[in-house]
Design an enzyme around this catalytic site. Structure first.
Site, PDB file in Angstrom:
ATOM      1  N   GLU A 174      27.733 -17.246 -25.319  1.00 39.63           N
ATOM      2  CA  GLU A 174      26.736 -17.529 -24.273  1.00 39.63           C
ATOM      3  C   GLU A 174      25.538 -18.293 -24.824  1.00 39.63           C
ATOM      4  O   GLU A 174      24.479 -18.361 -24.204  1.00 39.63           O
ATOM      5  CB  GLU A 174      26.310 -16.211 -23.614  1.00 39.63           C
ATOM      6  CG  GLU A 174      27.462 -15.470 -22.945  1.00 39.63           C
ATOM      7  CD  GLU A 174      27.842 -16.008 -21.565  1.00 39.63           C
ATOM      8  OE1 GLU A 174      26.940 -16.344 -20.781  1.00 39.63           O
ATOM      9  OE2 GLU A 174      29.053 -16.099 -21.280  1.00 39.63           O
ATOM     10  N   HIS A 250      22.664 -10.645 -20.688  1.00 37.33           N
ATOM     11  CA  HIS A 250      22.362 -11.417 -21.911  1.00 37.33           C
ATOM     12  C   HIS A 250      21.266 -10.666 -22.664  1.00 37.33           C
ATOM     13  O   HIS A 250      20.417 -10.021 -22.042  1.00 37.33           O
ATOM     14  CB  HIS A 250      21.808 -12.813 -21.567  1.00 37.33           C
ATOM     15  CG  HIS A 250      22.825 -13.769 -21.037  1.00 37.33           C
ATOM     16  ND1 HIS A 250      22.577 -14.604 -19.978  1.00 37.33           N
ATOM     17  CD2 HIS A 250      24.092 -14.035 -21.442  1.00 37.33           C
ATOM     18  CE1 HIS A 250      23.646 -15.344 -19.732  1.00 37.33           C
ATOM     19  NE2 HIS A 250      24.583 -15.020 -20.606  1.00 37.33           N
ATOM     20  N   CYS A 371      15.481 -18.198 -19.604  1.00 34.51           N
ATOM     21  CA  CYS A 371      16.826 -18.737 -19.305  1.00 34.51           C
ATOM     22  C   CYS A 371      16.756 -20.235 -19.088  1.00 34.51           C
ATOM     23  O   CYS A 371      17.712 -20.947 -19.345  1.00 34.51           O
ATOM     24  CB  CYS A 371      17.392 -18.148 -18.022  1.00 34.51           C
ATOM     25  SG  CYS A 371      17.561 -16.387 -18.016  1.00 34.51           S
TER      26      CYS A 371
HETATM   27  O1  SUG Z   1      25.093 -16.720 -16.133  1.00 38.98           O
HETATM   28  N1  SUG Z   1      23.465 -16.825 -13.031  1.00 38.98           N
HETATM   29  C1  SUG Z   1      23.410 -17.030 -14.460  1.00 38.98           C
HETATM   30  C2  SUG Z   1      22.063 -16.642 -14.991  1.00 38.98           C
HETATM   31  C3  SUG Z   1      21.910 -17.032 -16.425  1.00 38.98           C
HETATM   32  C4  SUG Z   1      20.652 -16.493 -17.028  1.00 38.98           C
HETATM   33  N2  SUG Z   1      20.539 -16.935 -18.364  1.00 38.98           N
HETATM   34  C5  SUG Z   1      20.030 -16.225 -19.369  1.00 38.98           C
HETATM   35  N3  SUG Z   1      19.795 -14.933 -19.285  1.00 38.98           N
HETATM   36  N4  SUG Z   1      19.792 -16.824 -20.471  1.00 38.98           N
HETATM   37  C6  SUG Z   1      24.514 -16.233 -15.162  1.00 38.98           C
HETATM   38  O2  SUG Z   1      24.789 -15.107 -14.722  1.00 38.98           O
HETATM   39  C7  SUG Z   1      24.432 -17.026 -10.812  1.00 38.98           C
HETATM   40  C8  SUG Z   1      25.084 -18.086  -9.976  1.00 38.98           C
HETATM   41  C9  SUG Z   1      25.349 -17.660  -8.579  1.00 38.98           C
HETATM   42  O3  SUG Z   1      25.614 -16.469  -8.336  1.00 38.98           O
HETATM   43  O4  SUG Z   1      25.274 -18.530  -7.666  1.00 38.98           O
HETATM   44  C10 SUG Z   1      24.453 -17.338 -12.296  1.00 38.98           C
HETATM   45  O5  SUG Z   1      25.338 -18.010 -12.774  1.00 38.98           O
END
Ligand code: SUG
Length: 448
Positions: A174, A250, A371
């Site tokens: 990730e 994460h 993020c």
């Molecule tokens: O991978 N959300 C992302 C959020 C990422 C956050 N990043 C960090 N913590 N670094 C994920 O879960 C949601 C998309 C949706 O439901 O439309 C999404 O992909």
């Protein structure tokens, strides 16, 4: 030589929507099917970039991806013209169309893992694109991510790029969301801290019961090998599986580090004492003094941390050596978190100031300030070798704001994703963007 931490923020793409795609990410699941506002989302992100630039931090921008990803839909068997592909997917498999429209590449903390030149065997800055293979909608990001990073950091004398790890769950990676680097100065050798959720091959490590652990130990180890990191310059730690089951998908949802400081929640890790001792000893070997700030569960529960995204903040070093925390508005709205932050900044410690940003559009999908940014530590020579088109300036902010105003919709719901016009709008916008950012051809529609 001077060195910097440069924050490259993901520009929110024109198809930003709430698809409910991320099982284990509480915000994504609870806002599923709500209508979104892509224009507001992009402007909120740009406002943060501008504010950091104006505070004197080095700021860059990372381009969004082509969505809907028609090529991905074709790989799943939909055929015909681009419009027919979208129409058929909408009729036969709406969840696949939704996934192919996700603007999730905005969360660039997941784009790649980056090791600065002071840590690597060949003295170059190394990038490994993350395979993000835990979620289909994210697993389709890395080929374009690699092209965009290649166009931003093109000089092979200074930058080395590695393709994403094998796309299987055993190497779930990730990117920087599970990676932090400790150092005295950004240009000096540091200690890279890899946090994993489970081991793919060693059953001695516990795993969460409910939600997936996205990052494996084996993926982290592979990245460290690819980047040529010294054993003494690496610490591996396991995330507490119990917090993954509470929505900490994460590690950057429960801990953040910068310079010599780790800011973390009491429940974030397993074997915390041993891990802190190893960080301290390894940082001392490169002349650093490790410091940690632990937030006790009695002050802020894991649930409050997940809802407020207190730890998904940006911890930034100011010129006088003190630190600043960039937090989302949701921290101010949570009484316990806000009270904790008031106490923290007035206690005379290293973290002196908190700045609040409205990132609600991204937050509703589980993406906070941290993020939205990929950190790249660069010395002066390396910074000069970065494609200047992606470094934030007042004129670039002006151009990007005008570009968003011109091309983005202010409302998007699931049914809009089936509109073939949306694809044309996105391609027109992205074609213009590659000219604004001087990226060359990076999108599938530009190269196929
Ligand atoms: O991978 N959300 C992302 C959020 C990422 C956050 N990043 C960090 N913590 N670094 C994920 O879960 C949601 C998309 C949706 O439901 O439309 C999404 O992909």
């Amino acid at each position: 030589m001077k060195s910097y931490e440069v924050n490259f923020d993901g520009l929110v793409g024109p198809t930003h929507n709430y698809g409910g795609l991320s099982y284990g990410n509480v915000a994504s699941q609870s806002n599923s099917q709500q209508s979104s506002n892509p224009k507001e989302a992009a402007l909120q992100g740009l406002a943060k970039m501008k504010a950091l630039m104006e505070m004197g931090f080095q700021q860059g921008v990372l381009a969004p991806q082509e969505r809907p990803d028609v090529a991905a839909l074709r790989r799943l068997g939909f055929s015909g013209t681009d419009a027919q592909v979208i129409e058929r997917a909408a009729k036969e498999a709406m969840p696949l169309l939704v996934a192919s429209c996700s603007a999730s590449s905005m969360w660039v903390a997941n784009a790649a893992t980056v090791s600065p030149s002071a840590d690597t065997a060949d003295g170059r800055v190394h990038f490994t694109a993350a395979n993000l293979n835990c979620k289909y909608h994210r697993s389709i990001e890395h080929p374009t991510t690699s092209r965009v990073l290649g166009a931003m950091f093109a000089d092979q004398q200074h930058f080395a790029h590695h393709a994403a790890l094998p796309a299987v769950a055993q190497f779930g990676d990730e990117g920087a969301a599970n990676h932090t680097r400790f150092c005295r100065e950004y240009g000096e050798a540091g200690v890279e801290f890899f946090v994993f959720g489970r081991s793919a091959f060693d059953t001695r490590y516990p795993a969460p019961q409910k939600y997936p652990a996205r990052q494996t130990l084996e993926a982290s180890q592979a990245v460290a090998r690819l980047h040529g990191l010294r054993d003494d310059g690496v610490v591996y730690a396991q995330q507490n599986p119990a917090v993954i089951d509470q929505g900490v998908f994460h590690n950057d949802v429960i801990a953040v580090g910068n310079g010599e400081v780790l800011f973390y929640h009491e429940d974030a890790f397993l074997d915390t004492e041993q891990m802190l001792a190893e960080l301290q000893a390894k940082l001392a070997k490169v002349g650093g003094q490790f410091q940690s700030v632990c937030v006790p569960r009695s002050a802020v529960s894991v649930d409050d941390a997940v809802r407020s995204y207190l730890f998904n903040s940006q911890l930034l070093s100011r010129a006088d050596g003190s630190m600043l925390l960039i937090v989302p508005q949701e921290c101010q709205a949570n009484e316990r978190v806000w009270q904790y932050l008031q106490g923290l900044t007035s206690s005379g410690g290293l973290i002196r100031e908190v700045k609040v940003f409205d990132l609600k559009q991204s937050m509703q999908n589980g993406g906070g300030p941290a993020c939205l940014r990929l950190r790249v530590a660069l010395n002066e020579t390396e910074l000069a070798a970065v494609n200047p088109g992606v470094i934030m300036t007042a004129p670039l902010y002006g151009s990007l704001t005008a570009w968003v105003e011109k091309h983005y919709r202010d409302r998007l719901s699931e049914s809009d994703l089936a509109d073939p016009q949306l694809l044309l709008e996105c391609r027109t916008a992205l074609d213009e963007l590659t000219q604004i950012l001087k990226l060359g051809a990076v999108y599938p529609f530009q190269i196929n």
